[in-house]
Design a protein around this motif. Structure first.
Motif, PDB file in Angstrom:
ATOM      1  N   GLU A   1       0.838  -1.189   0.177  1.00 45.12           N
ATOM      2  CA  GLU A   1      -0.110   0.094  -0.072  1.00 45.12           C
ATOM      3  C   GLU A   1       0.932   1.240  -0.073  1.00 45.12           C
ATOM      4  OE1 GLU A   1      -3.105   2.734   0.144  1.00 45.12           O
ATOM      5  OE2 GLU A   1      -3.033   0.520  -0.339  1.00 45.12           O
ATOM      6  N   ALA A   2       2.083   1.169   0.861  1.00 38.34           N
ATOM      7  CA  ALA A   2       2.794   2.388   0.830  1.00 38.34           C
ATOM      8  C   ALA A   2       3.393   2.736  -0.474  1.00 38.34           C
ATOM      9  CB  ALA A   2       3.951   2.158   1.794  1.00 38.34           C
ATOM     10  N   ALA A   3       3.930   1.500  -1.191  1.00 39.07           N
ATOM     11  CA  ALA A   3       4.586   1.681  -2.382  1.00 39.07           C
ATOM     12  C   ALA A   3       3.632   2.329  -3.466  1.00 39.07           C
ATOM     13  CB  ALA A   3       5.270   0.304  -2.891  1.00 39.07           C
ATOM     14  N   ASN A   4       2.404   1.843  -3.456  1.00 36.34           N
ATOM     15  CA  ASN A   4       1.519   2.147  -4.347  1.00 36.34           C
ATOM     16  C   ASN A   4       1.121   3.757  -4.170  1.00 36.34           C
ATOM     17  OD1 ASN A   4      -0.717   1.779  -6.356  1.00 36.34           O
ATOM     18  ND2 ASN A   4      -1.966   2.512  -4.568  1.00 36.34           N
ATOM     19  N   ARG A   5       1.103   4.162  -3.054  1.00 36.74           N
ATOM     20  CA  ARG A   5       0.881   5.676  -2.607  1.00 36.74           C
ATOM     21  C   ARG A   5       2.219   6.287  -3.166  1.00 36.74           C
ATOM     22  NH1 ARG A   5      -2.293   6.866   2.805  1.00 36.74           N
ATOM     23  NH2 ARG A   5      -3.824   5.203   2.779  1.00 36.74           N
ATOM     24  N   LEU A   6       3.065   5.674  -3.140  1.00 36.31           N
ATOM     25  CA  LEU A   6       4.483   6.518  -3.751  1.00 36.31           C
ATOM     26  C   LEU A   6       4.673   6.627  -5.131  1.00 36.31           C
ATOM     27  CD1 LEU A   6       7.124   5.399  -0.791  1.00 36.31           C
ATOM     28  CD2 LEU A   6       6.298   7.728  -1.278  1.00 36.31           C
ATOM     29  N   GLY A   7       3.966   5.602  -5.904  1.00 37.42           N
ATOM     30  CA  GLY A   7       4.041   5.478  -7.047  1.00 37.42           C
ATOM     31  C   GLY A   7       5.176   4.594  -7.580  1.00 37.42           C
ATOM     32  N   GLU A   8       5.664   3.706  -6.581  1.00 32.40           N
ATOM     33  CA  GLU A   8       7.061   2.968  -7.107  1.00 32.40           C
ATOM     34  C   GLU A   8       6.748   1.593  -7.181  1.00 32.40           C
ATOM     35  OE1 GLU A   8      10.021   3.993  -4.148  1.00 32.40           O
ATOM     36  OE2 GLU A   8       9.848   6.108  -4.702  1.00 32.40           O
ATOM     37  N   PRO A   9       7.375   0.773  -8.155  1.00 31.64           N
ATOM     38  CA  PRO A   9       7.174  -0.549  -8.301  1.00 31.64           C
ATOM     39  C   PRO A   9       8.001  -1.264  -6.818  1.00 31.64           C
ATOM     40  CG  PRO A   9       8.082   0.330 -10.283  1.00 31.64           C
ATOM     41  CD  PRO A   9       8.086   1.326  -9.000  1.00 31.64           C
ATOM     42  N   LEU A  10       7.442  -2.298  -6.496  1.00 37.33           N
ATOM     43  CA  LEU A  10       8.027  -3.097  -5.486  1.00 37.33           C
ATOM     44  C   LEU A  10       8.363  -4.642  -5.580  1.00 37.33           C
ATOM     45  CD1 LEU A  10       8.498  -2.425  -2.473  1.00 37.33           C
ATOM     46  CD2 LEU A  10       6.367  -3.639  -1.946  1.00 37.33           C
ATOM     47  N   THR A  11       9.554  -4.920  -5.660  1.00 37.53           N
ATOM     48  CA  THR A  11      10.108  -6.444  -5.900  1.00 37.53           C
ATOM     49  C   THR A  11      10.420  -6.860  -4.575  1.00 37.53           C
ATOM     50  OG1 THR A  11      11.167  -5.497  -7.940  1.00 37.53           O
ATOM     51  CG2 THR A  11      11.925  -7.627  -6.781  1.00 37.53           C
ATOM     52  N   ILE A  12       9.848  -8.059  -4.368  1.00 38.13           N
ATOM     53  CA  ILE A  12       9.740  -8.666  -2.857  1.00 38.13           C
ATOM     54  C   ILE A  12      10.730  -9.888  -3.135  1.00 38.13           C
ATOM     55  CG2 ILE A  12       8.480  -9.485  -1.069  1.00 38.13           C
ATOM     56  CD1 ILE A  12       6.096  -8.323  -1.870  1.00 38.13           C
ATOM     57  N   GLU A  13      11.683  -9.713  -2.158  1.00 32.70           N
ATOM     58  CA  GLU A  13      12.588 -10.766  -1.873  1.00 32.70           C
ATOM     59  C   GLU A  13      12.521 -11.404  -0.658  1.00 32.70           C
ATOM     60  OE1 GLU A  13      17.060  -9.783  -2.699  1.00 32.70           O
ATOM     61  OE2 GLU A  13      16.280  -8.845  -4.696  1.00 32.70           O
ATOM     62  N   LEU A  14      12.038 -12.920  -0.720  1.00 34.01           N
ATOM     63  CA  LEU A  14      11.409 -13.472   0.369  1.00 34.01           C
ATOM     64  C   LEU A  14      12.665 -14.559   0.978  1.00 34.01           C
ATOM     65  CD1 LEU A  14       9.064 -14.056   2.354  1.00 34.01           C
ATOM     66  CD2 LEU A  14       8.463 -15.958   0.924  1.00 34.01           C
ATOM     67  N   MET A  15      12.799 -14.434   2.228  1.00 38.63           N
ATOM     68  CA  MET A  15      14.035 -15.441   2.545  1.00 38.63           C
ATOM     69  C   MET A  15      13.872 -15.504   4.185  1.00 38.63           C
ATOM     70  SD  MET A  15      17.241 -12.783   2.134  1.00 38.63           S
ATOM     71  CE  MET A  15      16.736 -12.117   0.474  1.00 38.63           C
ATOM     72  N   PRO A  16      14.593 -16.434   4.543  1.00 35.22           N
ATOM     73  CA  PRO A  16      14.728 -16.726   6.232  1.00 35.22           C
ATOM     74  C   PRO A  16      15.286 -15.542   6.977  1.00 35.22           C
ATOM     75  CG  PRO A  16      15.817 -18.726   5.158  1.00 35.22           C
ATOM     76  CD  PRO A  16      15.506 -17.523   4.179  1.00 35.22           C
ATOM     77  N   LEU A  17      14.884 -15.324   8.171  1.00 36.45           N
ATOM     78  CA  LEU A  17      15.402 -14.226   9.061  1.00 36.45           C
ATOM     79  C   LEU A  17      16.726 -13.916   8.806  1.00 36.45           C
ATOM     80  CD1 LEU A  17      14.616 -11.913  10.956  1.00 36.45           C
ATOM     81  CD2 LEU A  17      14.560 -13.560  12.773  1.00 36.45           C
TER      82      LEU A  17
END
Length: 245
Positions: A52-68
């Motif tokens: 939601e924050a990225a959408n408001r900023l108008g920026e694409p968001l790439t998510i990299e999921l990994m262990p802590l």
């Protein structure tokens, strides 16, 4: 005329490319804050907030999921990524640029009602087998408070199974993580006895200390705006999140 326009066109192309560059979000797999899904696109409270924050900023968001543990290491050494949802501690304070809190939770002791029907306190733990997530804030708290080396695992769901099978006596983690992983493990929350609260603490969005301060302020301002207009509360309610009172 050509020699005048060529540099101008090149500059415009560079500006377009820069503005379209996706923000990389390093997401530590910690349900219900960050959840791996079968479809491949992660979900979870923290993920939805950042989308939601990225959408408001108008920026694409790439998510990299990994262990802590890997997420923490990656963020320390990559100056251009954001990290969710670490807990701020004295041990980690110097590692990151702490941009803003996302939501609050409580780190608590829980036990299996069949074995320990009475709520446990921290002072009861040294003689017991206690399970925590490896490299987690729960593990850190036990070490800091009573110098207790807990039995660590790679996911909180494994702690739910270990508690059910009697392989650990107690489980220390964030309350909402306990509830979520107890459910996904196939067990009822009614089987748990909640003991002492070790600490109430925010979960953050953070970044490398070399992350641009101006960029961090933009995210901070947007998340603050979401907090004020009720968007954060709306997302949290969708996950039946039990926020500390």
């Amino acid at each position: 005329m050509r020699t005048f326009h060529l540099p101008l066109v090149t500059l415009l192309l560079l500006l377009v490319t820069t503005s379209a560059q996706a923000i990389v979000l390093v997401a530590a797999e910690l349900p219900p804050y960050v959840i791996r899904t079968q479809q491949g696109t992660p979900s979870g409270i923290a993920i939805e907030i950042m989308k939601e924050a990225a959408n408001r900023l108008g920026e694409p968001l790439t998510i990299e999921l990994m262990p802590l543990a890997r997420a923490i290491t990656q963020t320390v050494h990559r100056k251009d990524v954001l990290l969710i949802p670490p807990v701020r501690s004295t041990q980690r304070e110097h590692l990151f640029y702490w941009i803003t809190p996302l939501l609050d939770d409580e780190f608590v002791i829980v036990t299996d009602r069949r074995v320990h029907p009475n709520p446990l306190k921290v002072k009861d733990l040294p003689s017991l087998k206690v399970g925590t997530l490896r490299y987690s804030f729960g593990q850190y708290l036990l070490k800091q408070r009573i110098n207790l080396a807990s039995q660590t695992v790679a996911t909180e769901e494994l702690n739910a199974h270990k508690l059910q099978r009697g392989r650990i006596d107690a489980w220390v983690a964030a309350w909402n993580a306990i509830l979520y992983n107890q459910h996904t493990g196939g067990f009822s929350a009614d089987e748990l006895v909640r003991g002492e609260t070790l600490m109430r603490t925010p979960l953050y969005v953070a970044a490398s200390r070399e992350f641009p301060f101006s960029e961090g302020r933009r995210w901070q301002a947007t998340l603050d705006e979401m907090r004020k207009d009720g968007s954060l509360a709306r997302i949290i309610r969708q996950y039946n999140y039990q926020a500390p009172e």
